[in-house]
Design a protein around this motif. Structure first.
Motif, PDB file in Angstrom:
ATOM      1  N   THR A 215       0.828  -1.207   0.000  1.00 28.84           N
ATOM      2  CA  THR A 215       0.000   0.000   0.000  1.00 28.84           C
ATOM      3  C   THR A 215       0.861   1.256   0.000  1.00 28.84           C
ATOM      4  OG1 THR A 215      -0.177  -0.384   2.347  1.00 28.84           O
ATOM      5  CG2 THR A 215      -2.034  -1.067   0.994  1.00 28.84           C
ATOM      6  N   GLU A 216       0.283   2.356   0.369  1.00 28.48           N
ATOM      7  CA  GLU A 216       0.921   3.666   0.178  1.00 28.48           C
ATOM      8  C   GLU A 216       2.008   3.964   1.200  1.00 28.48           C
ATOM      9  OE1 GLU A 216      -0.674   5.807  -2.169  1.00 28.48           O
ATOM     10  OE2 GLU A 216      -2.073   4.181  -2.624  1.00 28.48           O
ATOM     11  N   GLU A 335       7.234   2.084  -9.145  1.00 27.97           N
ATOM     12  CA  GLU A 335       5.944   2.376  -8.524  1.00 27.97           C
ATOM     13  C   GLU A 335       6.030   3.162  -7.193  1.00 27.97           C
ATOM     14  OE1 GLU A 335       2.953   1.645  -9.810  1.00 27.97           O
ATOM     15  OE2 GLU A 335       1.631   1.858  -8.083  1.00 27.97           O
ATOM     16  N   LEU A 338       6.168   6.944  -7.745  1.00 28.40           N
ATOM     17  CA  LEU A 338       4.895   7.542  -8.172  1.00 28.40           C
ATOM     18  C   LEU A 338       3.902   7.568  -7.023  1.00 28.40           C
ATOM     19  CD1 LEU A 338       6.013   5.914 -11.038  1.00 28.40           C
ATOM     20  CD2 LEU A 338       4.304   7.555 -11.796  1.00 28.40           C
ATOM     21  N   ARG A 339       3.896   6.494  -6.220  1.00 32.81           N
ATOM     22  CA  ARG A 339       2.987   6.448  -5.057  1.00 32.81           C
ATOM     23  C   ARG A 339       3.308   7.562  -4.079  1.00 32.81           C
ATOM     24  NH1 ARG A 339       4.283   0.991  -3.228  1.00 32.81           N
ATOM     25  NH2 ARG A 339       3.451  -0.278  -4.892  1.00 32.81           N
ATOM     26  N   ALA A 340       4.613   7.690  -3.772  1.00 34.50           N
ATOM     27  CA  ALA A 340       5.024   8.683  -2.772  1.00 34.50           C
ATOM     28  C   ALA A 340       4.661  10.094  -3.210  1.00 34.50           C
ATOM     29  CB  ALA A 340       6.530   8.584  -2.528  1.00 34.50           C
ATOM     30  N   LEU A 341       4.649  10.315  -4.525  1.00 34.01           N
ATOM     31  CA  LEU A 341       4.402  11.663  -5.038  1.00 34.01           C
ATOM     32  C   LEU A 341       2.946  11.873  -5.445  1.00 34.01           C
ATOM     33  CD1 LEU A 341       7.648  12.072  -7.174  1.00 34.01           C
ATOM     34  CD2 LEU A 341       7.248  12.708  -4.794  1.00 34.01           C
ATOM     35  N   GLY A 342       2.116  10.872  -5.194  1.00 31.80           N
ATOM     36  CA  GLY A 342       0.694  11.002  -5.551  1.00 31.80           C
ATOM     37  C   GLY A 342       0.436  10.923  -7.042  1.00 31.80           C
ATOM     38  N   LEU A 343       1.325  10.246  -7.776  1.00 35.80           N
ATOM     39  CA  LEU A 343       1.213  10.197  -9.238  1.00 35.80           C
ATOM     40  C   LEU A 343       0.792   8.823  -9.764  1.00 35.80           C
ATOM     41  CD1 LEU A 343       4.587  12.036 -10.037  1.00 35.80           C
ATOM     42  CD2 LEU A 343       2.292  13.037  -9.928  1.00 35.80           C
ATOM     43  N   ALA A 344       0.575   7.873  -8.852  1.00 36.14           N
ATOM     44  CA  ALA A 344       0.307   6.504  -9.296  1.00 36.14           C
ATOM     45  C   ALA A 344      -1.050   6.413  -9.994  1.00 36.14           C
ATOM     46  CB  ALA A 344       0.350   5.561  -8.103  1.00 36.14           C
ATOM     47  N   ARG A 345      -1.081   5.751 -11.124  1.00 36.57           N
ATOM     48  CA  ARG A 345      -2.321   5.479 -11.849  1.00 36.57           C
ATOM     49  C   ARG A 345      -2.207   4.120 -12.494  1.00 36.57           C
ATOM     50  NH1 ARG A 345      -4.991  10.322 -15.249  1.00 36.57           N
ATOM     51  NH2 ARG A 345      -4.113  12.016 -14.019  1.00 36.57           N
TER      52      ARG A 345
END
Ligand code: GTQ
Ligand code: FE2
Length: 369
Positions: A215-216, A335, A338-345
């Protein structure tokens, strides 16, 4: 869109404005925006496959011709994506490589800010010493070299050894954060460790695998557990497989101390493919390494067929789907960043992709395996 496109008949004043901007090292956004603020990611890396049948004979020649010593350093063949203009990167944000050691060879100790993971393809009798802990390496094992930790590789056996290296080097380079140091000595390696695999016995008790993915969580400290054994990974996938009939099972290696991905920048996972998987795309890049089995993948309309030791580039936002009867793919991705920066899609496409180009016979089957 160039200034010429916007205004094909510029007045002398306008022409002078553009000349003035260029002379002042300024660029007007209205002439460059379409290359910068793209509707979806436009990676320069292309979907690609490096066959083991091509890489391994070259690696063997390198073992024969190029000794691993100071100067020769590590014997590493970097995946250079043909879309990246000669940069030695598998995809824009990830270093991927085949590393090999001949019998009785030792690669010198050093440390660097980029973090690394090693996924063993074949061989035995080899260990990587990470800050004094000798981590034994066997096929399917994952060994971590977190940022800043001393490491060297020792082949104490009589066989050649091959493994996949994944590093976050392009990310650290983009941040202008690369530092590197040779081991100051004495000698070219860290002192012979009194015991092996200490990190495994001292690791926190938390879970070492997360079905689907972690998870995040951004790991607040370096991983304590440095080695994940194939027997454990396989057992986790088998357990998952009994409880599900999905065509692709995924487990992500998990830092048992924090529940985070194995490194702050890198996620490692295994896909067990046992059917026709869905077409999936995500923001961020990945490299897939075939450990076991044969199959086919379509990446952004390009079809590749593959077998053990082959390596695939999966650039950001390209749809990827895997088809196999029984295969295990090691997956390295960016991944966590991107998760840490709020960019994950991530998006699962409704139907299989049309195959536009068939690469399965051109590069997938060069020479004998
Ligand atoms: O084994 O230490 O593929 O430093 C690239 C850089 C491997 C290593 C790579 C490295 C290493
Ligand atoms: Fe290194």
């Amino acid at each position: 869109m160039t200034a010429q496109d916007i205004d094909p008949h510029p007045t002398p004043d306008l022409t002078a404005l553009y000349a003035g901007l260029a002379a002042a090292d300024l660029q007007p956004l209205w002439t460059i925006t379409e290359d910068l603020l793209t509707p979806t990611p436009r990676p320069r890396a292309v979907p690609w496959l490096w066959p083991a049948a091509t890489m391994k004979p070259l690696a063997r020649e390198a073992i024969r011709l190029v000794p691993v010593e100071r100067g020769g350093e590590r014997r590493v063949l970097a995946l250079a994506n043909p879309g990246l203009g000669g940069r030695p990167y598998a995809v824009g944000t990830l270093w991927g490589a085949l590393q090999c050691l001949g019998p009785r060879e030792v690669a010198p100790a050093h440390r660097h800010t980029p973090g690394a993971v090693r996924f063993v393809l074949e061989g035995e009798g080899v260990w990587t010493t990470v800050d004094g802990d000798a981590c034994d390496m066997g096929p399917g094992d994952l060994v971590l070299t977190p940022s800043g930790q001393w490491h060297d590789h020792t082949n104490a056996g009589d066989a050649e050894m091959f493994w996949f290296d994944g590093l976050d080097l392009p990310i650290v380079e983009a941040l202008d954060g690369v530092f590197f140091e040779h081991w100051p000595g004495p000698g070219e390696s860290q002192p012979a460790p009194p015991a092996h695999n200490v990190s495994e016995s001292r690791a926190p008790a938390g879970r070492r695998y997360t079905p689907g993915g972690v998870t995040e969580v951004l790991s607040p400290r370096p991983a304590e557990l440095l080695t994940y054994r194939w027997a454990d990974t396989d057992a986790e996938l088998t357990r998952l497989g009994l409880a599900s009939d999905a065509p692709v099972l995924t487990v992500e290696y998990t830092d048992p101390g924090t529940g985070a991905s194995v490194l702050p920048t890198l996620s490692c996972a295994v896909h067990r493919v046992r059917g026709h998987g869905p077409a999936v795309r995500r923001a961020g890049n990945a490299v897939h390494v075939v450990f076991r089995g044969r199959g086919e993948s379509v990446i952004d309309g390009r079809r590749f067929s593959w077998g053990p030791g082959d390596m695939l580039a999966v650039p950001s936002w390209t749809a990827v789907e895997h088809v196999a009867e029984a295969a295990d793919l090691f997956v390295l991705s960016d991944e966590p960043v991107l998760r840490a920066l709020g960019l994950a899609r991530r998006e699962v496409l409704a139907r299989p992709q049309p195959v536009v180009e068939d690469f399965s016979h051109t590069i997938g089957r060069r020479g004998a395996r």
